[in-house]
Design an enzyme around this catalytic site. Sequence first.
Site, PDB file in Angstrom:
ATOM      1  N   GLY A  50      22.573   0.982   8.373  1.00 19.96           N
ATOM      2  CA  GLY A  50      23.950   0.822   8.294  1.00 19.96           C
ATOM      3  C   GLY A  50      24.643  -0.483   8.912  1.00 19.96           C
ATOM      4  N   ARG A  82      19.089   0.340   2.458  1.00 17.95           N
ATOM      5  CA  ARG A  82      18.216   1.571   2.557  1.00 17.95           C
ATOM      6  C   ARG A  82      17.221   1.434   1.788  1.00 17.95           C
ATOM      7  NH1 ARG A  82      21.182   4.137   6.935  1.00 17.95           N
ATOM      8  NH2 ARG A  82      23.408   3.818   6.538  1.00 17.95           N
ATOM      9  N   ASP A 138      17.891   3.948  14.321  1.00 23.66           N
ATOM     10  CA  ASP A 138      16.603   4.508  14.859  1.00 23.66           C
ATOM     11  C   ASP A 138      15.676   4.420  13.454  1.00 23.66           C
ATOM     12  OD1 ASP A 138      18.230   6.295  13.438  1.00 23.66           O
ATOM     13  OD2 ASP A 138      17.776   7.900  14.323  1.00 23.66           O
ATOM     14  N   THR A 191      24.124  -0.198  15.646  1.00 22.19           N
ATOM     15  CA  THR A 191      24.579   0.814  14.666  1.00 22.19           C
ATOM     16  C   THR A 191      25.879   1.307  15.713  1.00 22.19           C
ATOM     17  OG1 THR A 191      24.209   3.231  14.446  1.00 22.19           O
ATOM     18  CG2 THR A 191      22.842   2.138  16.373  1.00 22.19           C
ATOM     19  N   ASP A 236      26.717   4.161  15.909  1.00 19.53           N
ATOM     20  CA  ASP A 236      26.550   5.673  16.370  1.00 19.53           C
ATOM     21  C   ASP A 236      26.308   5.575  18.081  1.00 19.53           C
ATOM     22  OD1 ASP A 236      26.948   6.297  14.070  1.00 19.53           O
ATOM     23  OD2 ASP A 236      24.870   6.531  13.536  1.00 19.53           O
ATOM     24  N   ASP A 258      23.356   5.810  19.371  1.00 25.45           N
ATOM     25  CA  ASP A 258      22.446   6.656  19.577  1.00 25.45           C
ATOM     26  C   ASP A 258      21.065   6.447  20.002  1.00 25.45           C
ATOM     27  OD1 ASP A 258      21.933   5.809  17.398  1.00 25.45           O
ATOM     28  OD2 ASP A 258      21.865   7.868  16.433  1.00 25.45           O
ATOM     29  N   ARG A 302      27.255  10.600  13.038  1.00 23.13           N
ATOM     30  CA  ARG A 302      26.208  11.480  12.648  1.00 23.13           C
ATOM     31  C   ARG A 302      26.020  12.278  13.776  1.00 23.13           C
ATOM     32  NH1 ARG A 302      21.582   8.130   9.794  1.00 23.13           N
ATOM     33  NH2 ARG A 302      21.328   6.912  11.774  1.00 23.13           N
ATOM     34  N   GLY A 313      44.315   9.273  23.767  1.00 22.18           N
ATOM     35  CA  GLY A 313      45.103  10.475  24.446  1.00 22.18           C
ATOM     36  C   GLY A 313      45.183  11.720  23.560  1.00 22.18           C
ATOM     37  N   LYS A 351      54.566  20.328  24.123  1.00 23.76           N
ATOM     38  CA  LYS A 351      54.077  19.259  22.969  1.00 23.76           C
ATOM     39  C   LYS A 351      54.373  19.968  21.700  1.00 23.76           C
ATOM     40  CE  LYS A 351      50.329  16.783  25.259  1.00 23.76           C
ATOM     41  NZ  LYS A 351      48.821  16.653  25.612  1.00 23.76           N
ATOM     42  N   SER A 366      53.614  18.000  18.726  1.00 28.63           N
ATOM     43  CA  SER A 366      52.397  17.485  17.797  1.00 28.63           C
ATOM     44  C   SER A 366      51.178  17.411  18.778  1.00 28.63           C
ATOM     45  CB  SER A 366      52.777  16.219  17.306  1.00 28.63           C
ATOM     46  OG  SER A 366      52.926  15.268  18.391  1.00 28.63           O
TER      47      SER A 366
HETATM   48  P1  ATP Z   1      22.119   3.716  11.025  1.00 26.94           P
HETATM   49  O1  ATP Z   1      21.830   4.222  12.218  1.00 26.94           O
HETATM   50  O2  ATP Z   1      23.152   2.696  11.059  1.00 26.94           O
HETATM   51  O3  ATP Z   1      22.076   4.668   9.928  1.00 26.94           O
HETATM   52  P2  ATP Z   1      19.132   2.919  10.388  1.00 26.94           P
HETATM   53  O4  ATP Z   1      18.521   1.852  10.994  1.00 26.94           O
HETATM   54  O5  ATP Z   1      18.922   4.422  11.412  1.00 26.94           O
HETATM   55  O6  ATP Z   1      20.787   2.743  10.713  1.00 26.94           O
HETATM   56  P3  ATP Z   1      18.219   4.071   8.030  1.00 26.94           P
HETATM   57  O7  ATP Z   1      18.743   3.982   6.716  1.00 26.94           O
HETATM   58  O8  ATP Z   1      17.745   5.525   8.805  1.00 26.94           O
HETATM   59  O9  ATP Z   1      19.045   3.308   8.858  1.00 26.94           O
HETATM   60  O10 ATP Z   1      16.902   3.245   8.311  1.00 26.94           O
HETATM   61  C1  ATP Z   1      16.948   1.917   7.569  1.00 26.94           C
HETATM   62  C2  ATP Z   1      15.548   1.502   6.894  1.00 26.94           C
HETATM   63  O11 ATP Z   1      14.478   1.602   7.678  1.00 26.94           O
HETATM   64  C3  ATP Z   1      15.271   2.471   5.631  1.00 26.94           C
HETATM   65  O12 ATP Z   1      16.222   2.274   4.623  1.00 26.94           O
HETATM   66  C4  ATP Z   1      13.848   2.016   5.511  1.00 26.94           C
HETATM   67  O13 ATP Z   1      13.504   1.041   4.723  1.00 26.94           O
HETATM   68  C5  ATP Z   1      13.274   1.696   7.018  1.00 26.94           C
HETATM   69  N1  ATP Z   1      12.748   3.074   7.559  1.00 26.94           N
HETATM   70  C6  ATP Z   1      13.160   4.285   8.229  1.00 26.94           C
HETATM   71  N2  ATP Z   1      12.457   5.056   8.266  1.00 26.94           N
HETATM   72  C7  ATP Z   1      11.211   4.574   7.996  1.00 26.94           C
HETATM   73  C8  ATP Z   1       9.589   5.320   7.974  1.00 26.94           C
HETATM   74  N3  ATP Z   1       9.572   6.224   8.584  1.00 26.94           N
HETATM   75  N4  ATP Z   1       8.869   4.145   7.689  1.00 26.94           N
HETATM   76  C9  ATP Z   1       9.122   3.036   7.419  1.00 26.94           C
HETATM   77  N5  ATP Z   1      10.442   2.481   7.147  1.00 26.94           N
HETATM   78  C10 ATP Z   1      11.525   3.430   7.500  1.00 26.94           C
END
Ligand code: ATP
Length: 328
Positions: free
Chosen positions: A15, A76, A107, A130, A132, A134, A176, A190, A218, A220
């Site tokens: 993303g 992706r 991740d 990201t 998120d 996370d 997520r 708030g 309140k 609203s």
């Molecule tokens: P966001 O948190 O914003 O969604 P992200 O990096 O987690 O970002 P993903 O779509 O989960 O987004 O992963 C990005 C890309 O990383 C995937 O499209 C793929 O190309 C690669 N990727 C993810 N998992 C694997 C894996 N197990 N092996 C190889 N490549 C991977």
Amino acid sequence: MNPNIKNIAVLTSGGDAPGMNACIRAVIRTGIYHGINMFGVMQGYQGLINNNIKPMDSYSVCNILQLGGTILKTARCLDFKTPEGMQIAYDNLQKNDINGLVVIGGDGTFTGAKLFSEKYNVKVIGVPGTIDNDLAGSDFTLGYDTAINTVIEAVDKIRDTADAHDRLFFVEVMGRGSGCIALRSAIASGAEAVLLPEKETSIEDLIQKLKLGASTKKSSSIVIVAEGHKQGGAFDVAKRVKETFNHYDTKVTILGHLQRGGSPSSFDRILGSRLGFAAVNALVAGESGKMVGLKGNDIALTSLNEALTKHSYKLEDDLMEMTKVLSI
Ligand code: ATP
């Protein structure tokens, strides 16, 4: 300078997040400062497979610091998850004589980077990009702060109309499985209540809270609902609350992808610059298989393994406790 690092490529994957361009700019200019040839890979891992890799100079990152999205595009890429796809990606890196890679993403991106660097011994540094927030190993990820600012700007506007009509609004925000955006935006706007994936809040508890607010005159209220909340999305929650609060005019707003866009905040511009600078310096220092992050106000390196497996990003419990007091 590390004599083994002559050519470095940077890519953005998964993303998009505001601040990615600030980071790309920092990566390119730091590499050039070290006398390294710099390359940009288009569309994340897809560009490695398609050999969509282009040389970049200082001018190619001019005037991008303030832009959302990513000039390198993102994707992706399912092919990168296959052994064949990874092999093609590696062959293309070899063809271009690239021996260092900076990957900016979440991740999934780091999982791919870790497997790739372990299999082919490619030197890789990850940057947490990201909204998120996370990932373990960084208190803040790129784009998170801007996304919160976007949410509060929207909620401020919703607040005006909620107040004018005495309405109860449910605003669903991204993240997520992470409630980080929801929690911080609830504090900053708030909101009367917030529902997080990490915390059990029953509909009954929520109703009690809203009743308490109503007893303080309140008329609203705004409830922020994290998209990963266990009771379902904002529509589900609103429907169940309406069964009790049928005297309320109840509305739902899903903020959706507008949370990903927009010009990065000063925080994300500075974070992107610092992390990009640190990523290239780490490669030059011979580091690999690590993520650069921010801990406190310091740049810290964390192994990709740890960033991925130790799911220790922290939802701030003290902030959660505070909202209970301040939102009544
Ligand atoms: P966001 O948190 O914003 O969604 P992200 O990096 O987690 O970002 P993903 O779509 O989960 O987004 O992963 C990005 C890309 O990383 C995937 O499209 C793929 O190309 C690669 N990727 C993810 N998992 C694997 C894996 N197990 N092996 C190889 N490549 C991977």
